[in-house]
Design an enzyme around this catalytic site. Structure first.
Site, PDB file in Angstrom:
ATOM      1  N   GLU A   1       0.837  -1.193   0.000  1.00 47.66           N
ATOM      2  CA  GLU A   1       0.000   0.000   0.000  1.00 47.66           C
ATOM      3  C   GLU A   1       0.877   1.250   0.000  1.00 47.66           C
ATOM      4  OE1 GLU A   1      -2.103   1.351   3.519  1.00 47.66           O
ATOM      5  OE2 GLU A   1      -1.028  -0.135   4.736  1.00 47.66           O
ATOM      6  N   TRP A   2       0.349   2.306  -0.565  1.00 52.25           N
ATOM      7  CA  TRP A   2       1.033   3.597  -0.575  1.00 52.25           C
ATOM      8  C   TRP A   2       0.716   4.340   0.716  1.00 52.25           C
ATOM      9  CZ3 TRP A   2       4.595   6.445  -2.951  1.00 52.25           C
ATOM     10  CH2 TRP A   2       4.592   7.837  -2.763  1.00 52.25           C
ATOM     11  N   ILE A   3       1.755   4.817   1.398  1.00 45.68           N
ATOM     12  CA  ILE A   3       1.596   5.637   2.595  1.00 45.68           C
ATOM     13  C   ILE A   3       1.897   7.081   2.205  1.00 45.68           C
ATOM     14  CG2 ILE A   3       2.310   6.020   4.978  1.00 45.68           C
ATOM     15  CD1 ILE A   3       1.057   3.256   4.460  1.00 45.68           C
TER      16      ILE A   3
ATOM     17  N   ASP B   1      16.666  -3.201  12.116  1.00 45.87           N
ATOM     18  CA  ASP B   1      17.420  -2.270  11.274  1.00 45.87           C
ATOM     19  C   ASP B   1      16.824  -0.874  11.449  1.00 45.87           C
ATOM     20  OD1 ASP B   1      19.198  -1.225   9.451  1.00 45.87           O
ATOM     21  OD2 ASP B   1      18.277  -2.127   7.683  1.00 45.87           O
TER      22      ASP B   1
END
Length: 288
Positions: free
Chosen positions: A93-95, A196
């Protein structure tokens, strides 16, 4: 580098939607990253040659799912993870990006603290994965000291030795550290860590909501995540205050930051060369 037409066709078939626009995105040092648009939606696509880093996107998806399953902090939803004959890809999904605010930093610290309360029977993880572009071993260990030595430090030291990036004296000091390590901290239950956690691996959306991305998860000592946040900056006092309010760290945690950061610094030595060896030696000198 343009995306192969076959890959886009594969995505369109699986989504049942036509891609109307493809925009390259910056920031991907290992993979090629794009924003895809359909008539109504936007997505993030990560692409690499399927033979360069076998299983990388599948393992990344598993890491995102592990974090998501805690229901503590958001991650992008994985929509597709697949391969063509030549390429592997991950569609998420695009945030919509926002800005880091005091509210967002507080939420990030508090939610990370809650994520770290999720534990396991041992230190390790159900699969190996990647730290950057290097394979990361996650075999199970009863004690954090054994896990940190055998699954984190020793593999990176061996690579650096093969590349002649460490001296015989460096190797001697690491051997001394392995002997001393169990006495340098107090054992805690394993915590699910991002693995990370530098500033490039979290996002704040347009509604001040934090997201974690690009994980290298394991059940580890939670100080490992906190140490990484200090390595390159990008986390403010509000973040640390909120974390401590939710799950206070043990006394002396500040002194141990250099100890846990030996691992990401060794990763940087192996990826980028001798420019990071002086930092490795500085950290070593603090403990042996």
């Amino acid at each position: 580098m343009p995306i192969a037409e076959r890959l886009i066709q594969d995505i369109e078939i699986k989504l049942g939607k036509s891609i109307v626009n493809i925009t390259p995105l910056s920031g991907g040092s290992i993979n090629r990253v794009y924003r895809l648009q359909t008539a109504m939606e936007r997505f993030v696509l990560k692409v690499n040659n399927r033979f360069n880093f076998p299983g990388m996107f599948n393992l990344e998806a598993q890491g995102l799912e592990a974090i998501c399953s805690t229901q503590t902090i958001a991650v992008p939803e994985v929509l597709l993870q697949s391969e063509t004959d030549t390429e592997s890809y991950l569609l998420m999904e695009w945030i919509t990006p926002g800005h880091t605010t005091q509210k967002a930093s507080e939420a990030l610290g508090a939610q990370l603290a809650q994520m770290h309360r999720h534990t396991s029977h041992s230190f390790g993880f159900y699969t190996d994965n990647y730290m950057g572009s290097l394979r990361q071993s996650n075999q199970w260990h009863e004690h954090w000291s054994a896990f940190f030595i055998d699954e984190r430090l020793k593999p990176m030291v061996r690579i650096a030795q093969t590349k002649q990036l460490l001296t015989n004296n460096d190797l001697r000091l690491f051997e001394l550290l392995y002997q001393k390590l169990p006495g340098l901290f107090t054992e805690e239950p394993p915590a699910l860590v991002h693995g990370d956690l530098w500033s490039g691996n979290y996002m704040i959306d347009a509604h001040e909501k934090p997201y974690l991305i690009d994980p290298a998860v394991s059940y580890s000592n939670r100080e490992f995540d906190i140490a990484m946040t200090t390595l390159f900056g990008g986390f403010d006092k509000t973040f640390y205050d909120a974390y401590h309010a939710g799950y206070p760290l043990q006394t002396g945690w500040q002194r141990r930051l250099k100890l846990w950061n030996l691992y990401p610094l060794l990763v940087h030595v192996n990826l980028f060369g001798s420019a990071y060896t002086s930092q490795v030696r500085e950290c070593l000198a603090s403990f042996v």
